[in-house]
Design a protein around this motif. Structure first.
Motif, PDB file in Angstrom:
ATOM      1  N   LEU A  81       0.848  -1.189   0.000  1.00 59.25           N
ATOM      2  CA  LEU A  81       0.000   0.000   0.000  1.00 59.25           C
ATOM      3  C   LEU A  81       0.881   1.236   0.000  1.00 59.25           C
ATOM      4  N   VAL A  82       0.460   2.258  -0.759  1.00 57.03           N
ATOM      5  CA  VAL A  82       0.976   3.607  -0.552  1.00 57.03           C
ATOM      6  C   VAL A  82      -0.120   4.361   0.174  1.00 57.03           C
ATOM      7  N   LEU A  83       0.182   4.816   1.379  1.00 49.69           N
ATOM      8  CA  LEU A  83      -0.836   5.360   2.265  1.00 49.69           C
ATOM      9  C   LEU A  83      -0.720   6.875   2.420  1.00 49.69           C
ATOM     10  N   PRO A  84      -1.855   7.548   2.576  1.00 50.58           N
ATOM     11  CA  PRO A  84      -1.807   8.964   2.964  1.00 50.58           C
ATOM     12  C   PRO A  84      -1.397   9.087   4.428  1.00 50.58           C
ATOM     13  N   GLU A  85      -0.904  10.244   4.773  1.00 55.22           N
ATOM     14  CA  GLU A  85      -0.360  10.444   6.126  1.00 55.22           C
ATOM     15  C   GLU A  85      -1.366  10.108   7.220  1.00 55.22           C
ATOM     16  N   ASP A  86      -2.641  10.454   7.021  1.00 60.14           N
ATOM     17  CA  ASP A  86      -3.621  10.287   8.098  1.00 60.14           C
ATOM     18  C   ASP A  86      -3.970   8.830   8.375  1.00 60.14           C
ATOM     19  N   LEU A  87      -3.596   7.924   7.470  1.00 62.59           N
ATOM     20  CA  LEU A  87      -3.928   6.514   7.667  1.00 62.59           C
ATOM     21  C   LEU A  87      -2.729   5.649   8.044  1.00 62.59           C
ATOM     22  N   LEU A  88      -1.549   6.255   8.201  1.00 63.38           N
ATOM     23  CA  LEU A  88      -0.358   5.452   8.488  1.00 63.38           C
ATOM     24  C   LEU A  88      -0.502   4.665   9.786  1.00 63.38           C
ATOM     25  N   ARG A  89      -0.764   5.342  10.863  1.00 64.74           N
ATOM     26  CA  ARG A  89      -0.861   4.645  12.150  1.00 64.74           C
ATOM     27  C   ARG A  89      -2.090   3.738  12.235  1.00 64.74           C
ATOM     28  N   PRO A  90      -3.270   4.154  11.742  1.00 59.70           N
ATOM     29  CA  PRO A  90      -4.400   3.222  11.768  1.00 59.70           C
ATOM     30  C   PRO A  90      -4.132   1.924  11.016  1.00 59.70           C
ATOM     31  N   VAL A  91      -3.536   2.021   9.835  1.00 61.03           N
ATOM     32  CA  VAL A  91      -3.247   0.798   9.074  1.00 61.03           C
ATOM     33  C   VAL A  91      -2.167  -0.021   9.770  1.00 61.03           C
ATOM     34  N   GLU A  92      -1.178   0.637  10.332  1.00 62.92           N
ATOM     35  CA  GLU A  92      -0.124  -0.095  11.033  1.00 62.92           C
ATOM     36  C   GLU A  92      -0.694  -0.897  12.189  1.00 62.92           C
ATOM     37  N   CYS A  93      -1.584  -0.292  12.959  1.00 59.72           N
ATOM     38  CA  CYS A  93      -2.179  -1.010  14.094  1.00 59.72           C
ATOM     39  C   CYS A  93      -3.020  -2.185  13.621  1.00 59.72           C
ATOM     40  N   LEU A  94      -3.787  -1.983  12.561  1.00 61.52           N
ATOM     41  CA  LEU A  94      -4.562  -3.091  12.011  1.00 61.52           C
ATOM     42  C   LEU A  94      -3.648  -4.216  11.535  1.00 61.52           C
ATOM     43  N   ALA A  95      -2.576  -3.860  10.809  1.00 68.87           N
ATOM     44  CA  ALA A  95      -1.656  -4.868  10.291  1.00 68.87           C
ATOM     45  C   ALA A  95      -0.987  -5.641  11.425  1.00 68.87           C
ATOM     46  N   GLN A  96      -0.613  -4.948  12.485  1.00 65.66           N
ATOM     47  CA  GLN A  96       0.015  -5.610  13.629  1.00 65.66           C
ATOM     48  C   GLN A  96      -0.895  -6.693  14.197  1.00 65.66           C
ATOM     49  N   ASN A  97      -2.181  -6.376  14.279  1.00 63.52           N
ATOM     50  CA  ASN A  97      -3.130  -7.293  14.902  1.00 63.52           C
ATOM     51  C   ASN A  97      -3.627  -8.381  13.957  1.00 63.52           C
ATOM     52  N   MET A  98      -3.776  -8.047  12.677  1.00 66.80           N
ATOM     53  CA  MET A  98      -4.349  -9.006  11.735  1.00 66.80           C
ATOM     54  C   MET A  98      -3.312  -9.939  11.128  1.00 66.80           C
ATOM     55  N   PHE A  99      -2.093  -9.433  10.871  1.00 71.89           N
ATOM     56  CA  PHE A  99      -1.108 -10.221  10.136  1.00 71.89           C
ATOM     57  C   PHE A  99       0.257 -10.305  10.815  1.00 71.89           C
ATOM     58  N   ILE A 100       0.546  -9.450  11.784  1.00 69.31           N
ATOM     59  CA  ILE A 100       1.868  -9.261  12.392  1.00 69.31           C
ATOM     60  C   ILE A 100       2.834  -8.712  11.347  1.00 69.31           C
ATOM     61  N   SER A 101       3.109  -9.518  10.302  1.00 72.32           N
ATOM     62  CA  SER A 101       3.957  -9.024   9.223  1.00 72.32           C
ATOM     63  C   SER A 101       3.814  -9.955   8.027  1.00 72.32           C
ATOM     64  N   THR A 102       4.226  -9.472   6.878  1.00 72.39           N
ATOM     65  CA  THR A 102       4.304 -10.307   5.680  1.00 72.39           C
ATOM     66  C   THR A 102       5.473 -11.280   5.846  1.00 72.39           C
ATOM     67  N   PRO A 103       5.370 -12.511   5.328  1.00 75.22           N
ATOM     68  CA  PRO A 103       6.466 -13.476   5.497  1.00 75.22           C
ATOM     69  C   PRO A 103       7.821 -12.917   5.066  1.00 75.22           C
ATOM     70  N   TYR A 104       8.815 -13.154   5.880  1.00 74.48           N
ATOM     71  CA  TYR A 104      10.164 -12.620   5.659  1.00 74.48           C
ATOM     72  C   TYR A 104      10.716 -13.031   4.295  1.00 74.48           C
ATOM     73  N   LEU A 105      10.607 -14.333   3.986  1.00 72.85           N
ATOM     74  CA  LEU A 105      11.184 -14.820   2.738  1.00 72.85           C
ATOM     75  C   LEU A 105      10.524 -14.171   1.519  1.00 72.85           C
ATOM     76  N   SER A 106       9.229 -13.932   1.582  1.00 79.87           N
ATOM     77  CA  SER A 106       8.545 -13.277   0.467  1.00 79.87           C
ATOM     78  C   SER A 106       9.067 -11.860   0.269  1.00 79.87           C
ATOM     79  N   GLN A 107       9.395 -11.201   1.362  1.00 84.97           N
ATOM     80  CA  GLN A 107       9.934  -9.851   1.247  1.00 84.97           C
ATOM     81  C   GLN A 107      11.328  -9.857   0.621  1.00 84.97           C
TER      82      GLN A 107
END
Length: 389
Positions: free
Chosen positions: A250-276
């Motif tokens: 995602l390319v995010l606007p400034e106002d959604l950076l922290r909201p999306v980060e918190c959602l990602a932390q809770n829903m996915f933790i992170s994308t798989p390391y090897l895929s990155q």
């Protein structure tokens, strides 16, 4: 005793996944001597990840690195590489801080929708449309607003169409190139829509996952160049041929950076390391990827020549992606039944239009041409023979 089910249980099916299952079952039932099934139902490149990506993963596996969690928004080096892509490809400066690496574009959309919209919000999109847009919104308690588009607007929403909406929607999803029609907005059209959304307080979500796969008729542009409030979705699945690696951004606007980060932390933790690791390396495999793209171009040309001769002569302008959206109303008004017969009789799997358009989809179907070139070359002949029977 009757147990309650959640709203998510009301999400409609993604029919192409059912078509995949039917094609797999049909292929398994055929004797070894029978012609195989030509797979034209799914947008999955026939070739795998570029060699540089595979080599990077092999090196990571041998390194002894624990390959654990990353930051929720992904490896800093990958985010920086994606930011450089925007500068190189579009001439647009995007801060790496605004980039969130996601579990595919499919993982990006729930994050975007949850951060940007509330239950009951209305989100507009052109019809035909990629089914999970509406299905995810429905599961989240939001309301898809479908704008019927046709050849006169190249199956894309127009600014004039948006200006007539009353009340205005809370959001708009656009895709250029789009799935299923493969059509594109011109840079001026995209910029005008992006500016209009920003001025009217309509949150724009721009699906750009088929960028890199355009065929010279319309230039590629990004909504990130025209609106500070737009959300941009992209993926390594299509141009970079990495569907199974499940990685996007995602390319995010400034106002959604922290909201999306918190959602990602809770829903996915992170994308798989090897895929990155693989994705970052893939971004430097331009020569190999352009060779793969040249194969799609050859398949596209073969089908645009061969399908009309076979009886499929009403095809949307194929500006980009790797799909042909065909009006088959002269052949059927039931695309589900028609594609089922096509699978049985011609051995060709295609996706019925009802997956993409709830009111007109019975007279459309979608062919994908990112499969093996030999299969794409064979398809028109098989279809012509089948229609003669």
């Amino acid at each position: 005793m009757s147990l309650k089910t959640g709203r998510g249980a009301e999400a409609p099916p993604f029919i192409v996944m059912d078509v995949i299952a039917a094609a797999n079952a049909r292929a398994a039932s055929l004797p070894p001597s029978a012609p195989g099934i030509l797979r034209m139902e799914v947008g999955q490149p026939a070739t795998g990840a570029p060699a540089g990506a595979v080599a990077a993963v092999e090196a990571a596996l041998r390194s002894g690195h624990p390959l654990g969690y990353t930051e929720a928004f992904g490896l800093p080096s990958l985010r920086a590489r994606i930011a450089r892509y925007y500068l190189d490809h579009y001439g647009v400066a995007v801060s790496p801080a605004r980039i969130a690496v996601t579990v595919g574009a499919s993982g990006a959309f729930p994050l975007a929708f949850l951060a940007a919209f509330d239950r009951g919000d209305r989100v507009a999109m052109a019809a035909p449309f990629y089914p999970p847009y509406a299905n995810i919104l429905t599961a989240l308690g939001m309301e898809p607003v479908l704008l019927e588009c046709g050849p006169e607007t190249r199956f894309q929403p127009s600014l004039a169409m948006l200006e007539k909406l009353d009340p205005l929607p809370d959001g708009l999803v656009i895709a250029s190139p789009c799935n299923p029609a493969g059509t594109m907005l011109t840079p001026d059209e995209l910029a005008a829509i992006a500016r209009w959304c920003h001025e009217k307080g309509v949150r724009l979500v721009s699906d750009e996952i088929y960028h890199g796969l355009s065929w010279g008729t319309v230039a590629e542009s990004t909504a990130a160049a025209s609106s500070p409030s737009a959300i941009v979705v992209n993926s390594f699945s299509k141009y970079w041929c990495m569907t199974g690696w499940r990685i996007g951004w995602l390319v995010l606007p400034e106002d959604l950076l922290r909201p999306v980060e918190c959602l990602a932390q809770n829903m996915f933790i992170s994308t798989p390391y090897l895929s990155q690791v693989a994705a970052e390396a893939a971004m430097d495999c331009g020569e190999e990827l352009e060779a793969k793209k040249a194969g799609y171009a050859r398949s596209r040309a073969l089908l645009l020549e061969g399908l009309p001769k076979a009886g499929f002569d009403r095809i949307a302008a194929a500006d980009g992606a790797f799909y042909l959206w065909c009006d088959v109303s002269h052949l059927t008004n039931d695309s589900v039944q028609f594609t089922g017969r096509m699978l049985e009789g011609a051995g060709i799997a295609a996706t019925p239009g009802v997956d993409f358009d709830r009111t007109r989809g019975g007279r459309y179907l979608r062919f994908s041409y990112c499969g093996a070139e030999a299969a794409m070359a064979e398809a028109p002949g098989r279809l012509a023979e089948w229609l003669k029977r």
